[in-house]
Design a protein around this motif. Sequence first.
Motif, PDB file in Angstrom:
ATOM      1  N   ARG A  99      29.973 -18.518 -20.342  1.00 35.60           N
ATOM      2  CA  ARG A  99      30.769 -19.725 -20.447  1.00 35.60           C
ATOM      3  C   ARG A  99      30.867 -20.121 -21.916  1.00 35.60           C
ATOM      4  O   ARG A  99      30.008 -19.767 -22.721  1.00 35.60           O
ATOM      5  CB  ARG A  99      30.171 -20.864 -19.620  1.00 35.60           C
ATOM      6  CG  ARG A  99      28.743 -21.252 -19.910  1.00 35.60           C
ATOM      7  CD  ARG A  99      28.287 -22.300 -18.909  1.00 35.60           C
ATOM      8  NE  ARG A  99      26.935 -22.751 -19.165  1.00 35.60           N
ATOM      9  CZ  ARG A  99      26.280 -23.604 -18.371  1.00 35.60           C
ATOM     10  NH1 ARG A  99      26.864 -24.068 -17.287  1.00 35.60           N
ATOM     11  NH2 ARG A  99      25.051 -23.985 -18.640  1.00 35.60           N
ATOM     12  N   ASP A 100      31.952 -20.840 -22.230  1.00 39.91           N
ATOM     13  CA  ASP A 100      32.191 -21.288 -23.600  1.00 39.91           C
ATOM     14  C   ASP A 100      31.726 -22.720 -23.766  1.00 39.91           C
ATOM     15  O   ASP A 100      31.859 -23.534 -22.843  1.00 39.91           O
ATOM     16  CB  ASP A 100      33.688 -21.256 -23.919  1.00 39.91           C
ATOM     17  CG  ASP A 100      34.192 -19.844 -24.122  1.00 39.91           C
ATOM     18  OD1 ASP A 100      33.365 -18.914 -24.133  1.00 39.91           O
ATOM     19  OD2 ASP A 100      35.406 -19.691 -24.265  1.00 39.91           O
ATOM     20  N   LEU A 101      31.209 -23.031 -24.940  1.00 36.77           N
ATOM     21  CA  LEU A 101      31.023 -24.426 -25.314  1.00 36.77           C
ATOM     22  C   LEU A 101      32.228 -24.809 -26.161  1.00 36.77           C
ATOM     23  O   LEU A 101      32.445 -24.251 -27.244  1.00 36.77           O
ATOM     24  CB  LEU A 101      29.732 -24.619 -26.101  1.00 36.77           C
ATOM     25  CG  LEU A 101      28.430 -24.560 -25.307  1.00 36.77           C
ATOM     26  CD1 LEU A 101      27.273 -25.065 -26.156  1.00 36.77           C
ATOM     27  CD2 LEU A 101      28.527 -25.362 -24.033  1.00 36.77           C
ATOM     28  N   CYS A 102      33.004 -25.733 -25.637  1.00 34.58           N
ATOM     29  CA  CYS A 102      34.297 -26.055 -26.223  1.00 34.58           C
ATOM     30  C   CYS A 102      34.331 -27.515 -26.659  1.00 34.58           C
ATOM     31  O   CYS A 102      33.861 -28.400 -25.936  1.00 34.58           O
ATOM     32  CB  CYS A 102      35.389 -25.783 -25.181  1.00 34.58           C
ATOM     33  SG  CYS A 102      37.041 -26.267 -25.686  1.00 34.58           S
ATOM     34  N   VAL A 103      34.893 -27.770 -27.845  1.00 34.31           N
ATOM     35  CA  VAL A 103      35.130 -29.136 -28.300  1.00 34.31           C
ATOM     36  C   VAL A 103      36.571 -29.485 -27.961  1.00 34.31           C
ATOM     37  O   VAL A 103      37.504 -28.787 -28.360  1.00 34.31           O
ATOM     38  CB  VAL A 103      34.896 -29.272 -29.813  1.00 34.31           C
ATOM     39  CG1 VAL A 103      35.235 -30.685 -30.275  1.00 34.31           C
ATOM     40  CG2 VAL A 103      33.459 -28.929 -30.164  1.00 34.31           C
ATOM     41  N   ALA A 104      36.746 -30.558 -27.176  1.00 34.55           N
ATOM     42  CA  ALA A 104      38.085 -30.970 -26.751  1.00 34.55           C
ATOM     43  C   ALA A 104      38.293 -32.426 -27.111  1.00 34.55           C
ATOM     44  O   ALA A 104      37.353 -33.222 -27.157  1.00 34.55           O
ATOM     45  CB  ALA A 104      38.250 -30.758 -25.253  1.00 34.55           C
ATOM     46  N   ALA A 105      39.540 -32.773 -27.349  1.00 35.13           N
ATOM     47  CA  ALA A 105      39.875 -34.140 -27.754  1.00 35.13           C
ATOM     48  C   ALA A 105      40.740 -34.803 -26.701  1.00 35.13           C
ATOM     49  O   ALA A 105      41.553 -34.146 -26.038  1.00 35.13           O
ATOM     50  CB  ALA A 105      40.619 -34.129 -29.086  1.00 35.13           C
ATOM     51  N   GLY A 106      40.553 -36.100 -26.542  1.00 39.89           N
ATOM     52  CA  GLY A 106      41.457 -36.866 -25.699  1.00 39.89           C
ATOM     53  C   GLY A 106      42.779 -37.051 -26.425  1.00 39.89           C
ATOM     54  O   GLY A 106      42.811 -37.282 -27.635  1.00 39.89           O
ATOM     55  N   ARG A 107      43.878 -36.933 -25.697  1.00 35.40           N
ATOM     56  CA  ARG A 107      45.182 -36.996 -26.361  1.00 35.40           C
ATOM     57  C   ARG A 107      45.442 -38.350 -27.011  1.00 35.40           C
ATOM     58  O   ARG A 107      46.140 -38.441 -28.018  1.00 35.40           O
ATOM     59  CB  ARG A 107      46.279 -36.672 -25.358  1.00 35.40           C
ATOM     60  CG  ARG A 107      46.307 -35.211 -24.987  1.00 35.40           C
ATOM     61  CD  ARG A 107      47.499 -34.866 -24.133  1.00 35.40           C
ATOM     62  NE  ARG A 107      47.534 -33.437 -23.864  1.00 35.40           N
ATOM     63  CZ  ARG A 107      48.019 -32.533 -24.698  1.00 35.40           C
ATOM     64  NH1 ARG A 107      48.526 -32.932 -25.847  1.00 35.40           N
ATOM     65  NH2 ARG A 107      48.007 -31.251 -24.396  1.00 35.40           N
ATOM     66  N   ALA A 108      44.857 -39.400 -26.442  1.00 34.79           N
ATOM     67  CA  ALA A 108      45.082 -40.727 -27.006  1.00 34.79           C
ATOM     68  C   ALA A 108      44.483 -40.853 -28.402  1.00 34.79           C
ATOM     69  O   ALA A 108      44.888 -41.713 -29.188  1.00 34.79           O
ATOM     70  CB  ALA A 108      44.506 -41.791 -26.085  1.00 34.79           C
TER      71      ALA A 108
END
Length: 470
Positions: A99-108
Amino acid sequence: MQVKLALPKGRLLRPTGTILQESGLELSGYDEQSRSYRPQCTNFPDLFLKIFNERDIPIQVAVGNYDLGICGQDWVEELLSKYGSSAVVKVKDLGYGKRDLCVAAGRAARITSIDDLKTRTETIRIATEYPNMAELFALNLRLRRFSIFPLWGGAEIYPPESADLALISLTPDTLLNYGLLPLTSILCSSTFLIAHRRSWESKDMGFLLDRLCTAAKMEEPGSEGSKRVVDSTKKPSSLPTQQDSALWLALPDGHQQEPTLEFLEKAGIKVSYCAQEPRRPSINLEGVCIKVIRPQDMPLQVANGNFDLAITGEDWLYDHLYRFPSSPAKKILSLGYGKVRIVSVVSKKLPFNSPEDFRVPLRKQSLSTLRIASEYINIADRYARDNHLSPYRLLPTWGASEAFLPEDADMLIENTQTGRTIAQHNLKIIDTLFESSACLIGSARTVSNESRQKRIDKFIEILRQTVEKN
């Protein structure tokens, strides 16, 4: 010579069991139906096995309780990113459970790239189960201001209202939605065999290592991670149109979810779940927005102002207040369901039947240090101090807590409904700390928006009337 191997429960149990069987180990008790935490290996009787939550395994190996452990690399790196000089040795990538550790952002948050993130001058809020790795990520990126929200789980639900970024783990078939935009992957993780450094240097474990490494299907790390499904175009369906006036309500996941929905149904409140967004259900009350999060995280989130109200257990509220006595999080209403007892537990083999019985061996040093394992680490700390059980050492756990006794802990602080599970593991209850049930919590701080306060008051009154009727 005995060799102690810590094995994972949960998602890695089945593939790890296959690897062990293909290694020629004749195992019993390591399957999803088994209720034991101590599998047996009949053809290598000197091999001692125990099952843990995989998050606990790097710590158990680091402190020397186990010679070897099998767990996800993500949890190994979470430990090493803060304690780089720990005694954990990464022996072999076993190649499965990726599995990947991913940094994701909220679009707002309008963060579209890592370069964009670097230019921000405001505080960047990061929600995650991996606080050590999140801090390292922020420092390496030289973020000017940042704060970390450590969580028990469900970090993907926090942006955009309660966080700007989420550091989350994604399996190859994970669908990333909730309107999140993936920015970067910081680790392609797979299952690792790890060792305690002293055991690695002094013990002859070749018979086991050769078998495990031969049986493991070696794959290129990250090959599965690139296949994961990302639906970054999907936007949350229940975002409020008027942020200031909306009431934000947190509902629990897990075993508290069903009784909570039944209680709300009695109150005339209908919560509707969508398969694509199970953590953002809709509700038949205007101006009320819901997120489904872990009950353990609720008191801190209410204290931080991310939610106006939350339904959790009194146990988790007390654990929070024992650490933060001046926290604004407070109990508003006992809801009367989900009753459990918080108890102290020891092995049936011990001649102790109360916490006071530990004082003499501690004073005479026949017991050098009392090891107390618990998910309720702050409650356990207060219990030890109130009962004069020094010296003691706290062992935080993330589940499968009964497995710690008697080899890896002397006492367990745990919740129980009937005591049946505790008895099945040859343990006994020696004290009841308090009784806990579901409760509505909120903040002691005043809400400045009049419309929002009215919604809060109305929701509390609906639940209060339902409690009185029941």
